[in-house]
Write an enzyme that holds these catalytic residues in place. Structure first.
Site, PDB file in Angstrom:
ATOM      1  N   PHE A 145      38.177  26.816  38.882  1.00 28.10           N
ATOM      2  CA  PHE A 145      38.892  27.339  40.038  1.00 28.10           C
ATOM      3  C   PHE A 145      38.440  28.776  40.248  1.00 28.10           C
ATOM      4  CE2 PHE A 145      42.219  29.660  42.225  1.00 28.10           C
ATOM      5  CZ  PHE A 145      42.433  28.839  43.320  1.00 28.10           C
ATOM      6  N   ASP A 230      34.240  34.924  35.369  1.00 33.79           N
ATOM      7  CA  ASP A 230      35.373  35.082  36.285  1.00 33.79           C
ATOM      8  C   ASP A 230      36.607  35.373  35.440  1.00 33.79           C
ATOM      9  OD1 ASP A 230      37.584  34.779  37.918  1.00 33.79           O
ATOM     10  OD2 ASP A 230      36.814  33.028  38.979  1.00 33.79           O
ATOM     11  N   LYS A 259      43.289  40.250  40.829  1.00 34.92           N
ATOM     12  CA  LYS A 259      44.700  40.058  40.496  1.00 34.92           C
ATOM     13  C   LYS A 259      45.331  41.297  39.869  1.00 34.92           C
ATOM     14  CE  LYS A 259      44.717  35.020  40.472  1.00 34.92           C
ATOM     15  NZ  LYS A 259      45.277  34.932  41.839  1.00 34.92           N
TER      16      LYS A 259
END
Length: 404
Positions: A145, A230, A259
C-alpha cells in the site's frame, strides 16, 4: 442546549449525505482531542488507538508542535518554491541529518512522495545506471500500500484499490513480500528500484522475515538498484526506532516519509536521498506548489527535534512490550494471531467473534477507536504519548470484546 447522542447521529448522517463514500467511517463525530483522547459532539470521550494511521504519533494537540504552528501562522504560510523562505534550509538540513542523507525533496502527502520517488528512480535509472529509454522497471511487493494515485493502484493487488481504475502505468513488477529469492529472480538489467514497506501497515502490520530487508539491501547494492523504503506509516518513532529499517540495520538509498512528519497538524511528506540520486532532478522536471511551505517546514523541523531527543522512540519501545504481552495473551481467546513492532500491532480476529469492523464498532461502544483492514484484522497504533494506564484500559476493552 447540551449536545446529545441524537445530535451526534444527526451530524454523522449529514456528513454521509453530502460526502462521496470513499471511506466507511465509524459513526462518531469528533469535536475535540488532546493527547491520546478524542471527544465527540455529544461529549463522549474515546481513546484513540489509531492515531490517524500514524499521522498523530505525537498525539493530538502536542503543545510544542501547536506552539510552533501558531507562531508560524502569524509570520508566513506560503511562498511557493518560486522563492526561498527562512524555514526551508533548517527543515531540510534537520531531516537530512536525521536520515543520514544529503538532500531532501519536500512534498505534501504520502502518495505524492511515493510518486516523486518513482519519478526519481526512473530518472536515475536512465541517467546514472544507463537503462535504455522507456525500459525502466521497478519491483514492488504483493500486499503493498503506497497510496491511491492511478500509478500506485495499478500495481496494487487489493481489488478495491485496483479494479475499475485502469488503464495503468506500465513498468512495475510485483514479487512476493518477504520472499528474497523472488526478488533476486526478478531483478534484471532494466531494474532501477525495489520499492517496499519495511512493515506493511495497511496489509495488517505484516513484518517480513528477519533476513528479508538485509537481503534486499545486498541485492540492490550488488545489482546497482535503488532500495526505496516507504516509511510513511512505519517511520518516525512508531516501531520504537526512528525508522523501521533500523531494526534490521538497513539503510535504504531513498526514504519516503510522511504522516507523522506533519505532527498531526498539516500534511508534510518528503523524499530523502543522497546527492547522486536526487540531483537527477533539474528545474522544471518536478514540483509542488505547497511542498516545503513555511508552515510545513516549521512543524516538520519541530517533529525532527522531538525525535532527536529519543523520547518518542523510547516510549514506543517500552509501551510496545505492554502491547505485545497483552495481545499475545488474547491469542486463542477470540484472536487468531498478532504481529507487533513497537507501538504498532495487527490483530487477526477469530471469525467466530465477528469481522474486524464488528470488533471496531464494539470497541467504539466501549470508548475506544480503532480501524479494521482486510476484513478480519484490526490495526492498533496509539499515539506515542499514550499513558501505560490508558493503553492498558484500551486493551481491557479489546479483551472484553473478543472474549479474551
Amino acid at each position: 442546549m447540551t449536545p446529545t447522542e441524537t445530535d451526534a447521529r444527526t451530524e454523522f448522517q449529514r456528513a454521509e449525505e453530502r460526502t462521496a463514500h470513499n471511506y466507511h467511517p465509524l459513526p462518531v463525530v469528533v469535536q475535540h482531542a488532546e493527547g491520546a483522547w478524542m471527544t465527540d459532539v455529544a461529549g463522549t470521550r474515546y481513546l484513540d488507538l489509531l492515531a490517524g494511521y500514524s499521522a498523530l504519533n505525537f498525539g493530538h494537540g502536542h503543545p510544542e508542535l501547536t506552539r510552533v504552528a501558531r507562531e508560524q501562522l502569524e509570520q508566513l504560510t506560503l511562498t511557493s518554491r518560486a522563492f526561498v523562505h527562512d524555514r526551508f534550509a533548517d527543515f531540510c538540513a534537520a531531516l537530512g541529518d536525521l536520515c543520514g542523507k544529503d538532500l531532501v525533496l519536500p512534498m505534501n502527502t504520502g502518495a505524492e512522495a511515493v510518486e516523486t520517488a518513482i519519478k526519481v528512480a526512473r530518472k536515475w535509472g536512465y541517467e546514472v545506471k544507463g537503462v535504455p529509454p522507456g525500459r525502466a522497471k521497478i519491483l514492488v511487493m504483493t500486499g503493498n500500500f503506497h497510496g491511491r494515485t492511478t500509478t500506485v493502484v495499478g500495481f496494487s493487488d487489493d481489488p478495491d484499490a485496483h479494479n475499475g481504475f485502469g488503464p495503468f502505468t506500465p513498468g512495475f513488477q510485483a514479487v512476493t513480500y518477504g520472499d528474497l529469492a523472488a526478488v533476486e529472480a526478478a531483478i534484471d538489467e532494466d531494474t532501477v528500484a525495489v520499492l517496499l514497506e519495511p512493515i506493511q501497515g495497511e496489509g495488517g502490520v505484516v513484518i517480513p522475515p528477519d533476513d528479508f530487508l538485509p537481503g534486499v539491501r545486498e541485492l540492490c547494492t550488488r545489482h546497482d538498484v535503488l532500495m526505496v523504503a516507504d516509511e510513511i506509516q512505519s517511520g518516525l518513532g512508531r516501531t520504537g526506532r526512528t525508522f523501521a529499517c533500523d531494526h534490521s540495520d538497513v539503510v535504504p538509498d531513498v526514504y519516503v516519509l510522511g504522516k507523522a512528519l506533519g505532527g498531526g497538524i498539516i500534511p508534510v511528506s518528503a523524499v530523502v536521498a543522497d546527492r547522486d540520486v536526487l540531483s537527477v532532478l533539474r528545474p522544471g522536471q518536478h514540483g509542488s506548489t505547497f511542498g516545503g511551505n513555511p508552515l510545513a517546514c516549521a512543524v516538520g523541523a519541530a517533529v525532527v527535534q522531538l525525535l532527536g531527543t529519543g523520547e518518542p522512540q523510547r516510549r514506543a519501545t517500552e509501551l510496545g512490550v505492554v502491547l505485545r504481552e497483552r495481545l499475545e495473551a488474547m491469542v486463542g481467546h477470540g484472536v487468531l494471531d498478532v504481529r507487533v513492532r513497537g507501538l504498532w500491532a495487527g490483530v487477526d480476529i477469530d471469525p467466530t467473534v465477528g469481522t474486524g469492523r464488528d470488533v471496531c464498532e464494539a470497541l467504539m461502544a466501549r470508548g475506544v477507536l480503532a480501524k479494521d483492514t482486510h476484513g478480519s484484522t484490526i490495526r492498533l497504533a496509539p499515539p506515542l504519548v499514550v499513558s501505560e494506564e490508558d493503553l492498558g484500559w484500551g486493551l481491557d476493552q479489546l479483551a472484553a470484546v473478543v472474549g479474551g
